[in-house]
Write a protein that holds these residues in place. Structure first.
Motif, mmCIF file in Angstrom:
data_model
loop_
_atom_site.group_PDB
_atom_site.id
_atom_site.type_symbol
_atom_site.label_atom_id
_atom_site.label_comp_id
_atom_site.label_asym_id
_atom_site.label_seq_id
_atom_site.Cartn_x
_atom_site.Cartn_y
_atom_site.Cartn_z
ATOM 1 N N VAL A 20 14.971 13.312 74.067
ATOM 2 C CA VAL A 20 13.861 12.349 74.074
ATOM 3 C C VAL A 20 14.407 10.922 74.111
ATOM 4 O O VAL A 20 13.904 10.075 74.853
ATOM 5 C CB VAL A 20 12.930 12.572 72.866
ATOM 6 N N ASN A 21 15.444 10.639 73.334
ATOM 7 C CA ASN A 21 16.047 9.307 73.345
ATOM 8 C C ASN A 21 16.611 8.961 74.718
ATOM 9 O O ASN A 21 16.450 7.835 75.193
ATOM 10 C CB ASN A 21 17.164 9.208 72.297
ATOM 11 N N GLU A 22 17.284 9.912 75.340
ATOM 12 C CA GLU A 22 17.865 9.652 76.658
ATOM 13 C C GLU A 22 16.786 9.349 77.680
ATOM 14 O O GLU A 22 16.950 8.471 78.535
ATOM 15 C CB GLU A 22 18.728 10.839 77.100
ATOM 16 N N ILE A 23 15.660 10.050 77.597
ATOM 17 C CA ILE A 23 14.545 9.765 78.511
ATOM 18 C C ILE A 23 13.983 8.381 78.218
ATOM 19 O O ILE A 23 13.762 7.577 79.127
ATOM 20 C CB ILE A 23 13.455 10.852 78.400
ATOM 21 N N ALA A 24 13.760 8.086 76.938
ATOM 22 C CA ALA A 24 13.193 6.795 76.545
ATOM 23 C C ALA A 24 14.087 5.626 76.960
ATOM 24 O O ALA A 24 13.597 4.559 77.305
ATOM 25 C CB ALA A 24 12.955 6.762 75.037
ATOM 26 N N GLN A 25 15.400 5.841 76.964
ATOM 27 C CA GLN A 25 16.345 4.781 77.309
ATOM 28 C C GLN A 25 16.669 4.738 78.801
ATOM 29 O O GLN A 25 17.439 3.889 79.250
ATOM 30 C CB GLN A 25 17.645 4.976 76.516
ATOM 31 N N GLY A 26 16.077 5.655 79.562
ATOM 32 C CA GLY A 26 16.343 5.688 80.993
ATOM 33 C C GLY A 26 17.669 6.316 81.360
ATOM 34 O O GLY A 26 18.119 6.197 82.502
ATOM 35 N N LEU A 27 18.300 6.999 80.413
ATOM 36 C CA LEU A 27 19.581 7.650 80.678
ATOM 37 C C LEU A 27 19.397 9.039 81.287
ATOM 38 O O LEU A 27 20.342 9.620 81.813
ATOM 39 C CB LEU A 27 20.392 7.779 79.383
ATOM 40 N N ARG A 28 18.199 9.561 81.179
ATOM 41 C CA ARG A 28 17.851 10.866 81.730
ATOM 42 C C ARG A 28 16.485 10.689 82.389
ATOM 43 O O ARG A 28 15.615 10.023 81.830
ATOM 44 C CB ARG A 28 17.774 11.898 80.593
ATOM 45 N N THR A 29 16.305 11.283 83.554
ATOM 46 C CA THR A 29 15.012 11.149 84.228
ATOM 47 C C THR A 29 13.968 12.022 83.542
ATOM 48 O O THR A 29 14.298 12.997 82.860
ATOM 49 C CB THR A 29 15.100 11.570 85.705
ATOM 50 N N LEU A 30 12.720 11.660 83.743
ATOM 51 C CA LEU A 30 11.629 12.465 83.217
ATOM 52 C C LEU A 30 11.670 13.859 83.833
ATOM 53 O O LEU A 30 11.417 14.853 83.145
ATOM 54 C CB LEU A 30 10.289 11.778 83.479
ATOM 55 N N ASP A 31 12.024 13.951 85.111
ATOM 56 C CA ASP A 31 12.143 15.259 85.758
ATOM 57 C C ASP A 31 13.208 16.117 85.077
ATOM 58 O O ASP A 31 13.027 17.329 84.915
ATOM 59 C CB ASP A 31 12.470 15.114 87.242
ATOM 60 N N ASP A 32 14.334 15.512 84.687
ATOM 61 C CA ASP A 32 15.365 16.253 83.949
ATOM 62 C C ASP A 32 14.817 16.754 82.619
ATOM 63 O O ASP A 32 15.093 17.879 82.204
ATOM 64 C CB ASP A 32 16.598 15.380 83.685
ATOM 65 N N GLY A 33 14.050 15.890 81.951
ATOM 66 C CA GLY A 33 13.449 16.278 80.682
ATOM 67 C C GLY A 33 12.459 17.417 80.846
ATOM 68 O O GLY A 33 12.425 18.345 80.028
ATOM 69 N N VAL A 34 11.672 17.357 81.908
ATOM 70 C CA VAL A 34 10.715 18.433 82.180
ATOM 71 C C VAL A 34 11.464 19.737 82.442
ATOM 72 O O VAL A 34 11.063 20.802 81.959
ATOM 73 C CB VAL A 34 9.801 18.065 83.375
#
Length: 79
Positions: A20-34
């Motif tokens: 969640v932190n990586e997504i929030a910081q833009g280090l991981r894409t939302l698609d990667d999180g999904v």
């Protein structure tokens, strides 16, 4: 079927926080999180949703933020 140990639960919570932190910081894409979320068992998905709901409450997200989409809001409690 065995219950996960408390260590497994803590490890999973740390993993959830990290993703969640990586997504929030833009280090991981939302698609990667999904993709990560989709690969979880339904019980784990429920745990993640509860955790993210807690983050949203801590960040004091407004209805306007929600309409703008998750990318417009950075979890200040964790980001």
């Amino acid at each position: 079927m065995t219950e996960p140990s408390s260590d497994d639960g803590r490890t999973f919570r740390r993993e959830t926080e990290r993703v969640v932190n990586e997504i929030a910081q833009g280090l991981r894409t939302l698609d990667d999180g999904v993709g990560w979320f989709s690969g979880l068992a339904p019980t784990r998905q429920q745990e993640v949703l509860q955790e993210v709901a807690g983050y949203a409450m801590q960040a004091h997200i407004t209805a306007a933020d929600g309409r703008a989409g998750g990318g417009a809001v950075r979890c200040e409690a964790h980001g």
